[in-house]
Every structure is written in structure tokens, then in C-alpha cells.
Design an enzyme around this catalytic site. Structure first.
Site, PDB file in Angstrom:
ATOM      1  N   HIS A  17       0.831  -1.233   0.103  1.00 54.41           N
ATOM      2  CA  HIS A  17       0.035   0.041  -0.069  1.00 54.41           C
ATOM      3  C   HIS A  17       1.007   1.204  -0.046  1.00 54.41           C
ATOM      4  CE1 HIS A  17      -3.862   1.971   1.388  1.00 54.41           C
ATOM      5  NE2 HIS A  17      -3.122   3.015   1.227  1.00 54.41           N
ATOM      6  N   HIS A  19       1.456   5.328  -1.669  1.00 56.81           N
ATOM      7  CA  HIS A  19       1.213   6.574  -2.379  1.00 56.81           C
ATOM      8  C   HIS A  19       2.659   7.273  -3.014  1.00 56.81           C
ATOM      9  CE1 HIS A  19      -3.013   6.533  -0.909  1.00 56.81           C
ATOM     10  NE2 HIS A  19      -2.499   6.203   0.229  1.00 56.81           N
ATOM     11  N   LEU A  20       2.597   7.208  -4.417  1.00 62.14           N
ATOM     12  CA  LEU A  20       4.030   7.842  -4.805  1.00 62.14           C
ATOM     13  C   LEU A  20       3.634   9.327  -5.368  1.00 62.14           C
ATOM     14  CD1 LEU A  20       5.359   4.655  -6.690  1.00 62.14           C
ATOM     15  CD2 LEU A  20       6.407   5.987  -4.649  1.00 62.14           C
ATOM     16  N   ARG A  21       2.350   9.707  -5.414  1.00 61.68           N
ATOM     17  CA  ARG A  21       1.942  10.911  -6.231  1.00 61.68           C
ATOM     18  C   ARG A  21       2.517  10.882  -7.451  1.00 61.68           C
ATOM     19  NH1 ARG A  21      -1.427  10.876  -1.881  1.00 61.68           N
ATOM     20  NH2 ARG A  21      -0.385  11.884  -0.025  1.00 61.68           N
ATOM     21  N   ASN A  45      -5.165   7.113  -6.045  1.00 58.38           N
ATOM     22  CA  ASN A  45      -5.935   8.538  -5.813  1.00 58.38           C
ATOM     23  C   ASN A  45      -5.233   9.821  -6.112  1.00 58.38           C
ATOM     24  OD1 ASN A  45      -3.977   8.063  -3.702  1.00 58.38           O
ATOM     25  ND2 ASN A  45      -5.278   9.121  -2.056  1.00 58.38           N
ATOM     26  N   LYS A 103      -9.252  -0.175  -6.196  1.00 62.61           N
ATOM     27  CA  LYS A 103      -9.381   0.391  -4.759  1.00 62.61           C
ATOM     28  C   LYS A 103     -10.381   1.061  -4.700  1.00 62.61           C
ATOM     29  CE  LYS A 103      -7.727   2.028  -0.699  1.00 62.61           C
ATOM     30  NZ  LYS A 103      -6.748   2.777  -0.475  1.00 62.61           N
ATOM     31  N   HIS A 140     -10.361   1.115   1.495  1.00 56.81           N
ATOM     32  CA  HIS A 140     -10.451   2.132   2.354  1.00 56.81           C
ATOM     33  C   HIS A 140     -11.535   1.900   3.243  1.00 56.81           C
ATOM     34  CE1 HIS A 140      -8.927   5.991   4.115  1.00 56.81           C
ATOM     35  NE2 HIS A 140     -10.015   5.796   4.985  1.00 56.81           N
ATOM     36  N   HIS A 178      -4.842  -0.655   5.719  1.00 57.19           N
ATOM     37  CA  HIS A 178      -4.360   0.096   6.871  1.00 57.19           C
ATOM     38  C   HIS A 178      -5.273   0.105   8.230  1.00 57.19           C
ATOM     39  CE1 HIS A 178      -7.101   2.750   5.036  1.00 57.19           C
ATOM     40  NE2 HIS A 178      -6.073   3.147   4.113  1.00 57.19           N
ATOM     41  N   LEU A 223      -5.407   9.292   7.917  1.00 62.62           N
ATOM     42  CA  LEU A 223      -6.863   8.378   7.900  1.00 62.62           C
ATOM     43  C   LEU A 223      -6.569   7.007   7.317  1.00 62.62           C
ATOM     44  CD1 LEU A 223      -8.896  11.360   6.293  1.00 62.62           C
ATOM     45  CD2 LEU A 223      -9.155  10.173   8.558  1.00 62.62           C
ATOM     46  N   ASP A 251       1.268   2.549   3.693  1.00 63.25           N
ATOM     47  CA  ASP A 251       0.437   3.897   3.449  1.00 63.25           C
ATOM     48  C   ASP A 251       1.245   5.085   3.516  1.00 63.25           C
ATOM     49  OD1 ASP A 251      -1.720   5.201   2.822  1.00 63.25           O
ATOM     50  OD2 ASP A 251      -2.756   5.323   5.021  1.00 63.25           O
ATOM     51  N   HIS A 255       2.705  14.611   1.907  1.00 59.67           N
ATOM     52  CA  HIS A 255       2.094  15.979   2.080  1.00 59.67           C
ATOM     53  C   HIS A 255       3.355  16.873   2.079  1.00 59.67           C
ATOM     54  CE1 HIS A 255      -1.862  14.574   1.304  1.00 59.67           C
ATOM     55  NE2 HIS A 255      -1.772  13.553   2.337  1.00 59.67           N
ATOM     56  N   ALA A 267      -4.382  14.990   5.547  1.00 60.36           N
ATOM     57  CA  ALA A 267      -4.037  13.503   6.100  1.00 60.36           C
ATOM     58  C   ALA A 267      -3.019  12.636   5.473  1.00 60.36           C
ATOM     59  CB  ALA A 267      -5.501  12.605   6.222  1.00 60.36           C
TER      60      ALA A 267
HETATM   61  C1  NCD Z   1      -3.766   9.073   2.088  1.00 61.06           C
HETATM   62  C2  NCD Z   1      -3.230  10.042   1.066  1.00 61.06           C
HETATM   63  O1  NCD Z   1      -2.739  11.158   1.539  1.00 61.06           O
HETATM   64  O2  NCD Z   1      -3.265   9.794  -0.089  1.00 61.06           O
HETATM   65  N1  NCD Z   1      -3.928   9.672   3.565  1.00 61.06           N
HETATM   66  C3  NCD Z   1      -3.854   8.933   4.576  1.00 61.06           C
HETATM   67  O3  NCD Z   1      -4.174   9.684   5.593  1.00 61.06           O
HETATM   68  N2  NCD Z   1      -3.532   7.773   4.461  1.00 61.06           N
HETATM   69  C4  NCD Z   1      -5.054   8.369   1.727  1.00 61.06           C
HETATM   70  C5  NCD Z   1      -5.218   7.151   2.325  1.00 61.06           C
HETATM   71  O4  NCD Z   1      -4.906   6.237   2.153  1.00 61.06           O
HETATM   72  O5  NCD Z   1      -6.311   7.216   3.034  1.00 61.06           O
HETATM   73 ZN    ZN Z   2      -3.432   5.146   1.742  1.00 58.04          ZN
END
Ligand code: NCD
Ligand code: ZN
Length: 354
Positions: A17, A19-21, A45, A103, A140, A178, A223, A251, A255, A267
Site C-alpha cells: 500500500h 502513495h507515490l503521487r 488516488n 481500490k 479504505h 491500513h 486516515l 500507506d 504531503h 491526512a
Molecule cells: C492518504 C493520502 O494522502 O493519499 N492519506 C492517509 O491519511 N492515509 C490516503 C489514504 O490512504 O487514506
Molecule cells: Zn493510503
């Protein structure tokens, strides 16, 4: 896995899991993951989200282009489910190896989830297809109902939505992402082997007090949010149990400072830079170092039906200081930097990099 007191070698882990943006920050954060993980399930996302085959292919290409030279890393792409998603697109994507899963974000539940699903019953045709072709559904697991207390949203989701969903589609392969509660642990442990869960490093280290320690601390806001200490203790037991239904998913969600420090902070916790060290600390404290390899390197591929990696990675007992802040290549001022999880702390294990 070979483990002496001061050194551990284990089969190379994967991150189930991540997030690489996209864009410049993708380049700036990617190497933290490719450094230690062999594969990662890439969260879709973005804005706009990854809802089509061409977007998934394009995003994968941009990730692959950004992998440091000579490093082997496979991004496993996922589709972002919307009310309008076509089951044909999912089926083609899965069969052609473009999508490894889909997802489900309930609408407005987290970062970039405004395109998410408004009512699970509306997309039963999608679940039917996924069940038939054996495509994993990654969830999620929170309700976005404003009448439900933030700290109850996972437990309510399980009761209101997940349990009925699994009754309607008993063979659907599901990863509850998560997890943060005893409710989720119990539910997963008492379900069939078609249900598994990922556990993040931060939910093993912090409880909800971290967000309010001496002031409001958005660095510990993610989150689902961290819960009470009793839940954290149960999560540590679950993660270190060696049970096949629990596996590693960081996860990691970067940011930049400007979005974290705002009056409405985003988050997400950026834990990729020291994820393995962070998990290992927990396994050592729980006297479960011998079960780390199952959690980090075996249970995930077994669930996804993918081969276990054959390379090894070594960590040694050596203090490492986590930087306060990291430049993720946005070429701006410090408001464009990102704070890593454990910033300013000393971690006792470090990955041996050749
Ligand atoms: C994630 C994100 O910033 O893309 N944020 C997080 O708090 N985990 C999205 C997600 O997995 O809920
Ligand atoms: Zn996530």
C-alpha cells in the site's frame, strides 16, 4: 531468515500500500521505496484518479522512468473505483496485467476521494466481475458519514458495509487496508482466507494522543486516524503474530509542509524513508524478529498469488538519526519539503545498502 542479535537478513520485502503521487514529487519520493522494496501496490488516488487503462499505463510509465538506474522495482497498479467504472475495463486491465487490484474509496473518506463510490450496492456488477476473475478489491474501510464519530468510522464500515459485502460475494478477494482497530483485527482473523489486511508502521507506533501532544500536531494525522492505546497494542500483536492474513503496507503518503501546516492540514504520514527500520523496531520490542519475514516478505505475495522475491536484504543494529525534514525535489523553499515519520528520533536498525 537468518538472524543474529545484531544482524537480520530476510527475503526482500514488498510494500502492499503506497502513495507515490505524480510529477516532480514522484521522482523525489520514489527512491525511498525502491531502495528496500521489490514491488509495491500503487494507490490510484491522483487527481484525476486512475480510472482508465491508459491513465494506469501512463502513470506506470512515469514511475518506471523515475526508478533510479540499476534498481529493480515493479509498480503494481490499481484502478480507482467510481460509480461509473466499467466492469469490462477492470476485467481487461486485470487479465492484461495492467491492474493488480481495484481500490474502493467510499466517497469523501480521505485525500482525493471525491470521485469515490457513493453507494456500494450501486456497483454490485463490479464486485461480481472481480469475484469471478479473482481480482483483489482493496478497501479504505471507513464510512464518511458526518454523523459517525471519526474514531468509530472503521468499525461502523465493517458492520454496515464490509460484512454485508462479503455475504453477497463470499469468494471476493479483499484487502482491508491500513487497519486501526480491534474490531478490524477480529473481523479479519475470523473471516475466510480471502480476506486480509495491511498494517502501517505508524499505527504500530502511535495512538491518538500523538495528534494532541502539547498542541495540534498534523504530522500524526492520517486516515484512518490512530485510535486508543488498546487498539495499538492489539495491532502490534496482530502484525507480529505471523498470521498469513496480516501483511506490510506502509500507506506512506507524502504531503508538503504547506499542506500539513495549514489550518486544514492534509491526512497522511510519509513513512517510506525509514519504513523497514520502523517495523523492525516493533518486531524487536515484541520479541518477534523471527516472524518479520512472514509479515514483510511472504504473506503479501501469497495473498496476491505472486512469487516471493528471491533476493535478500540485510539490516544491522546501528543507530540512525531520522532527519527533521526531507527535500523531495520540488525545488522550492522549505514549505515544499516533507517531514518523515520518526523525524528527529534515533532508530536502532539500519538497512545495509551496497
Ligand atoms: C492518504 C493520502 O494522502 O493519499 N492519506 C492517509 O491519511 N492515509 C490516503 C489514504 O490512504 O487514506
Ligand atoms: Zn493510503
Amino acid at each position: 531468515m537468518i538472524s543474529a542479535v545484531n544482524q537480520i537478513s530476510l527475503l526482500k520485502p514488498d510494500d502492499w500500500h503506497l502513495h507515490l503521487r505524480d510529477g516532480k514529487i514522484l521522482k523525489g519520493v520514489l527512491s525511498y521505496s525502491t531502495d528496500v522494496f521489490s514491488r509495491a501496490i500503487i494507490m490510484p488516488n491522483l487527481d484525476p484518479p486512475i480510472t482508465t487503462l491508459s491513465r494506469a499505463k501512463g502513470y506506470k510509465e512515469r514511475i518506471v522512468q523515475s526508478i533510479p538506474k540499476g534498481v529493480s522495482f515493479t509498480p503494481l497498479m490499481t484502478a480507482y473505483l467510481t460509480d461509473e467504472m466499467s466492469s469490462d475495463v477492470l476485467e481487461i486491465g486485470f487479465k492484461e496485467g495492467i491492474f493488480y487490484g481495484a481500490k474502493l474509496y467510499p466517497v469523501n473518506v480521505t485525500t482525493n476521494s471525491s470521485y469515490g463510490v457513493t453507494d456500494l450496492n450501486k456497483i454490485d456488477n463490479i464486485f461480481e466481475t472481480m469475484e469471478r476473475i479473482g481480482m483483489p478489491l482493496l478497501i479504505h474501510g471507513e464510512v464518511s458519514d458526518a454523523n459517525v464519530d471519526v474514531f468509530d468510522r472503521e468499525a461502523v464500515f465493517i458492520e454496515r458495509h464490509l460484512d454485508p459485502l462479503l455475504r453477497r460475494f463470499p469468494s471476493l478477494k479483499v484487502v482491508l487496508e491500513h487497519i486501526t482497530t480491534i474490531d478490524a483485527i477480529d473481523f479479519v482473523e475470523n473471516s475466510k482466507a480471502t480476506l486480509a489486511a495491511t498494517i502501517t508502521p505508524h499505527h504500530l507506533h502511535i495512538n491518538r494522543n500523538a495528534m494532541f501532544l502539547g498542541g495540534l500536531r498534523s504530522d500524526f494525522y492520517c486516515l484512518p486516524t490512530a485510535k486508543r492505546e488498546t487498539h495499538r497494542i492489539a495491532l502490534r500483536k496482530a502484525a507480529t503474530s505471523g498470521k498469513p492474513c496480516f501483511f506490510l503496507g506502509t500507506d506512506s503518503a507524502p504531503h508538503t509542509r504547506q499542506f500539513k501546516e495549514s489550518s486544514c492540514g492534509c491526512a497522511g504520514i510519509f513513512n517510506a524513508p525509514f519504513a523497514l527500520e520502523s517495523y523492525l523496531k516493533v518486531f524487536e520490542e515484541e520479541k518477534a524478529l523471527d516472524r518479520f519475514e512472514a509479515f514483510a516478505s511472504k504473506n503479501g505475495p501469497n495473498f496476491y498469488g505472486l512469487p516471493i522475491n528471491d533476493e535478500y536484504i540485510t539490516l544491522v543494529k546501528k543507530d540512525i538519526e531520522v532527519p527533521q525534514i526531507l527535500d523531495v525535489g520540488l525545488e522550492g523553499d522549505p514549505s515544499d519539503f516533507v517531514k518523515p515519520f520518526h523525524s528527529g528520533e534515533i532508530l536502532e536498525w539500519s538497512v545495509v545498502r551496497d
